[in-house]
Design a protein around this motif. Structure first.
Motif, mmCIF file in Angstrom:
data_model
loop_
_atom_site.group_PDB
_atom_site.id
_atom_site.type_symbol
_atom_site.label_atom_id
_atom_site.label_comp_id
_atom_site.label_asym_id
_atom_site.label_seq_id
_atom_site.Cartn_x
_atom_site.Cartn_y
_atom_site.Cartn_z
ATOM 1 N N PRO A 315 -109.902 -51.106 45.790
ATOM 2 C CA PRO A 315 -108.723 -51.734 44.742
ATOM 3 C C PRO A 315 -108.382 -50.725 43.763
ATOM 4 C CG PRO A 315 -110.295 -53.511 45.439
ATOM 5 C CD PRO A 315 -110.722 -52.405 45.881
ATOM 6 N N VAL A 316 -109.425 -49.980 43.344
ATOM 7 C CA VAL A 316 -109.467 -49.194 41.973
ATOM 8 C C VAL A 316 -108.576 -47.887 42.528
ATOM 9 C CG1 VAL A 316 -111.226 -48.067 42.077
ATOM 10 C CG2 VAL A 316 -110.514 -48.348 40.044
ATOM 11 N N LEU A 317 -108.635 -47.510 43.465
ATOM 12 C CA LEU A 317 -107.680 -46.234 43.946
ATOM 13 C C LEU A 317 -106.364 -46.717 44.149
ATOM 14 C CD1 LEU A 317 -107.949 -43.283 45.096
ATOM 15 C CD2 LEU A 317 -108.043 -44.299 47.457
ATOM 16 N N VAL A 318 -106.052 -47.898 44.483
ATOM 17 C CA VAL A 318 -104.548 -48.510 44.516
ATOM 18 C C VAL A 318 -103.999 -48.412 43.196
ATOM 19 C CG1 VAL A 318 -103.181 -50.223 45.138
ATOM 20 C CG2 VAL A 318 -104.943 -49.636 46.741
ATOM 21 N N GLU A 319 -105.023 -48.974 42.376
ATOM 22 C CA GLU A 319 -104.546 -49.171 40.888
ATOM 23 C C GLU A 319 -104.392 -47.778 40.254
ATOM 24 O OE1 GLU A 319 -107.222 -51.437 38.843
ATOM 25 O OE2 GLU A 319 -106.851 -53.617 40.124
ATOM 26 N N ALA A 320 -105.303 -46.775 40.889
ATOM 27 C CA ALA A 320 -105.288 -45.484 40.176
ATOM 28 C C ALA A 320 -103.607 -44.757 40.408
ATOM 29 C CB ALA A 320 -106.028 -44.646 40.630
ATOM 30 N N VAL A 321 -103.397 -44.806 41.823
ATOM 31 C CA VAL A 321 -102.007 -44.486 42.287
ATOM 32 C C VAL A 321 -100.876 -45.080 41.136
ATOM 33 C CG1 VAL A 321 -100.304 -43.927 43.887
ATOM 34 C CG2 VAL A 321 -102.878 -43.662 44.427
ATOM 35 N N ALA A 322 -100.810 -46.348 41.101
ATOM 36 C CA ALA A 322 -100.035 -47.031 40.324
ATOM 37 C C ALA A 322 -99.960 -46.709 38.900
ATOM 38 C CB ALA A 322 -100.126 -48.733 40.560
ATOM 39 N N GLY A 323 -101.306 -46.350 38.389
ATOM 40 C CA GLY A 323 -101.363 -46.017 37.069
ATOM 41 C C GLY A 323 -100.733 -44.425 36.710
ATOM 42 N N LEU A 324 -100.746 -43.678 37.695
ATOM 43 C CA LEU A 324 -100.358 -42.268 37.536
ATOM 44 C C LEU A 324 -98.893 -42.460 37.479
ATOM 45 C CD1 LEU A 324 -102.599 -40.381 40.084
ATOM 46 C CD2 LEU A 324 -102.767 -40.243 37.584
ATOM 47 N N ALA A 325 -98.264 -43.274 38.290
ATOM 48 C CA ALA A 325 -96.762 -43.575 38.141
ATOM 49 C C ALA A 325 -96.294 -43.989 36.960
ATOM 50 C CB ALA A 325 -96.576 -44.342 39.565
ATOM 51 N N LEU A 326 -96.958 -44.804 36.234
ATOM 52 C CA LEU A 326 -96.764 -45.572 35.030
ATOM 53 C C LEU A 326 -97.047 -44.884 33.885
ATOM 54 C CD1 LEU A 326 -97.479 -49.063 36.121
ATOM 55 C CD2 LEU A 326 -95.284 -48.240 35.995
ATOM 56 N N LEU A 327 -97.589 -43.710 33.757
ATOM 57 C CA LEU A 327 -98.015 -42.985 32.759
ATOM 58 C C LEU A 327 -96.679 -42.578 31.721
ATOM 59 C CD1 LEU A 327 -100.745 -40.636 33.862
ATOM 60 C CD2 LEU A 327 -101.196 -42.488 32.406
ATOM 61 N N GLY A 328 -95.696 -42.176 32.432
ATOM 62 C CA GLY A 328 -94.634 -41.682 31.746
ATOM 63 C C GLY A 328 -93.847 -42.983 31.137
ATOM 64 N N ALA A 329 -93.939 -44.268 31.838
ATOM 65 C CA ALA A 329 -93.264 -45.514 31.231
ATOM 66 C C ALA A 329 -94.260 -45.658 29.910
ATOM 67 C CB ALA A 329 -93.477 -46.637 32.209
ATOM 68 N N LEU A 330 -95.481 -45.578 29.977
ATOM 69 C CA LEU A 330 -96.351 -45.939 28.978
ATOM 70 C C LEU A 330 -96.136 -44.866 27.685
ATOM 71 C CD1 LEU A 330 -98.894 -47.584 27.703
ATOM 72 C CD2 LEU A 330 -100.379 -45.586 28.713
ATOM 73 N N GLY A 331 -96.144 -43.853 27.947
ATOM 74 C CA GLY A 331 -95.774 -43.060 27.025
ATOM 75 C C GLY A 331 -94.268 -43.076 26.187
ATOM 76 N N ALA A 332 -93.278 -43.629 26.997
ATOM 77 C CA ALA A 332 -91.970 -43.923 26.466
ATOM 78 C C ALA A 332 -92.162 -45.222 25.587
ATOM 79 C CB ALA A 332 -91.057 -44.021 27.512
ATOM 80 N N ALA A 333 -92.958 -46.218 26.279
ATOM 81 C CA ALA A 333 -93.134 -47.417 25.693
ATOM 82 C C ALA A 333 -94.047 -47.239 24.087
ATOM 83 C CB ALA A 333 -93.878 -48.564 26.343
ATOM 84 N N ILE A 334 -94.919 -46.450 24.154
ATOM 85 C CA ILE A 334 -95.586 -46.262 22.836
ATOM 86 C C ILE A 334 -94.648 -45.496 21.727
ATOM 87 C CG2 ILE A 334 -97.683 -44.995 21.804
ATOM 88 C CD1 ILE A 334 -99.213 -45.539 24.369
ATOM 89 N N ALA A 335 -94.110 -44.471 22.504
ATOM 90 C CA ALA A 335 -92.972 -43.775 21.420
ATOM 91 C C ALA A 335 -92.108 -44.565 20.644
ATOM 92 C CB ALA A 335 -92.291 -42.666 22.161
ATOM 93 N N ALA A 336 -91.548 -45.526 21.497
ATOM 94 C CA ALA A 336 -90.457 -46.512 21.012
ATOM 95 C C ALA A 336 -91.153 -47.502 20.179
ATOM 96 C CB ALA A 336 -89.652 -47.190 22.088
ATOM 97 N N ALA A 337 -92.414 -47.833 20.308
ATOM 98 C CA ALA A 337 -92.961 -48.799 19.582
ATOM 99 C C ALA A 337 -93.450 -48.471 18.010
ATOM 100 C CB ALA A 337 -94.434 -49.321 20.262
ATOM 101 N N VAL A 338 -93.645 -47.155 17.911
ATOM 102 C CA VAL A 338 -94.148 -46.642 16.683
ATOM 103 C C VAL A 338 -92.991 -45.747 16.230
ATOM 104 C CG1 VAL A 338 -96.482 -46.836 17.581
ATOM 105 C CG2 VAL A 338 -95.418 -44.622 17.685
ATOM 106 N N ALA A 339 -91.898 -45.667 16.718
ATOM 107 C CA ALA A 339 -91.212 -44.659 15.966
ATOM 108 C C ALA A 339 -90.396 -45.181 14.551
ATOM 109 C CB ALA A 339 -89.652 -44.638 16.949
#
Length: 448
Positions: A315-339
């Motif tokens: 299960p952790v490998l599947v979540e790892a692939v999903a996490g890599l796909a969502l790193l850009g989304a996390l960065g954009a969300a954090i940037a918008a949250a603290v702007a």
């Protein structure tokens, strides 16, 4: 023939990248809220059918490259929420309600405006909190299954530098090779690889409505539909928002009993079909989105094989692939949250509560994070400043009696300072679109 081939190839690329990037996340999300193997495969197929049919219908009808995707932040929300009281049937009831709310947002403008009224820092911080646990999965995978995870992470890191759009699909391909290589002999022998349709009768519970349906609606609207419209507008298109919301809302409602959680406007992959790479002529790019919809229908037929491969994986490998796909989304969300410095404290509160993963009174962390951040924002909201201009002379600032209203460019603190802008030269004037006070579109996330 060449005029047709270019948008067709762009559409195929859009479908493949969208599916390969996050289908593992979709399966993990459905399993997290109680779906069994066949129900998860049915949900993946239902989403592909809903996305494909809506994309084809909208593209042919409006001749606009309107790409449709599953709700990737919504899937991350399901993973963070976990099982809900009432099991998967209650989760399906929440999916149905979410689809109805999206439809209502298209039919009732005031509902859409209410979603838009949520402070951007709070909404973005909630999304960041939802994504956080998945995005640290690659780190956990490197510790728990290093021999399988290391090639996946290295592949993603290298290609994200040289071929970003293929980074996640290539990482997924490496993960599939690792799964097949380490799987026991005959691991796929007993799996049902045929397309599967399973109907689940929805039930409605208060806990599932508040902790799943409402947050799913909010993240789908704020993190997919709003930025999806912004992407299309950036390429000069003005799609009919009401038609898009009603279409995706009804498709989500119909797909829900088959296990699909939500479909919406694509954001990142929308650029593949709507940009100049799809076709030099903007009037021909709708062919790319229609081709992408057709590709999604075909890819849905492989939902059984995709589910079988995911079940063979740690299960952790599947979540790892999903996490890599969502790193850009996390960065954009954090940037918008603290702007915005004024909204930053409320954003931090929202993020911490959401990322904590708590469940109180049967309600998940996303609800409590949104509630805590919203209340904190209201508590610290500053009253509007009183006007400082003289009603009798609006050009004069009473706080600065020395300022000469006849010469607003002159700085009284520095009489020798000359006017720095030339009215005859517009290039020297301030551009409100690029100035600090200019409005910027809300950042989106990487969807399917």
């Amino acid at each position: 023939m060449n005029r047709l081939l270019q948008p067709v190839l762009a559409g195929v690329l859009t479908a493949v990248v969208g599916f390969a990037s996050t289908f593992a996340l979709i399966l993990a999300a459905l399993r997290a809220v109680g779906a069994d193997e066949r129900q998860a495969a049915s949900g993946l197929l239902a989403l592909c059918l809903a996305m494909g049919l809506v994309a084809i219908w909208l593209g042919v009808r409006h001749r606009i490259p309107i790409s449709i995707a599953w709700s990737t932040p919504g899937a991350a929300l399901l993973v963070s929420t976990g099982p809900v009281p009432g099991g998967f049937a209650a989760a399906v009831g929440a999916f149905v309600l979410c689809g109805l709310l999206i439809t209502a947002a298209g039919l009732i403008p005031v509902l859409g405006r209410a979603v838009a009224a949520i402070p951007v820092p709070v909404a973005s911080a909630m999304l960041a909190g939802v994504l956080f646990d998945l995005c640290i999965a690659p780190v956990r995978a490197l510790v728990e299954v290093p021999m399988m995870a290391a090639p996946v992470v290295v592949t993603w890191a290298v290609l994200s530098r040289y071929a970003r759009q293929w980074a996640v699909p290539a990482a997924l391909a490496v993960a599939v090779v690792a799964i097949v290589w380490t799987a026991p002999a005959g691991g796929l022998a007993g799996a049902d690889l045929r397309p599967t349709i399973v109907f689940t009768t929805p039930t409605w519970t208060w806990a599932a409505t508040v902790s799943l349906a409402l947050p799913l609606f909010l993240v789908t609207m704020a993190s997919q539909n709003v930025p999806g419209m912004a992407v299309l507008a950036g390429f000069g298109y003005r799609p009919p928002l009401r038609t898009v919301l009603v279409g995706t809302g009804l498709a989500s409602t119909l797909a829900a009993p088959l296990g699909g959680h939500a479909v919406n406007l694509a954001a990142i992959t929308a650029a593949l079909a709507a940009g100049p790479d799809a076709h030099p002529d903007p009037r021909r790019r709708w062919i790319a989105s229609v081709t992408a919809g057709s590709g999604q229908l075909v890819l849905g037929l492989g939902s059984g094989l995709a589910t079988a491969l995911v079940l063979l994986s740690p299960p952790v490998l599947v979540e790892a692939v999903a996490g890599l796909a969502l790193l850009g989304a996390l960065g954009a969300a954090i940037a918008a949250a603290v702007a915005d410095p004024d909204g930053r404290p409320a954003a931090v509160v929202t993020f911490l509560v959401t990322a904590s993963g708590i469940t109180v009174l049967g309600l998940g962390a996303a609800f409590w994070g949104l509630l805590a951040g919203g209340l904190f924002a209201l508590l610290h909201r500053r009253p509007a400043k009183a006007p400082t201009t003289d009603p009798a002379n609006p050009a004069k600032d009473p706080a600065d009696p020395a300022k000469d209203p006849a010469d607003p460019a002159k700085d009284p603190a520095d009489p020798a300072k000359a006017q720095t802008t030339d009215p005859a030269d517009p290039a020297t004037t301030t551009d409100p679109a690029t100035s600090p006070g200019g409005l910027l579109p809300r950042q989106g996330v990487r969807e399917s």
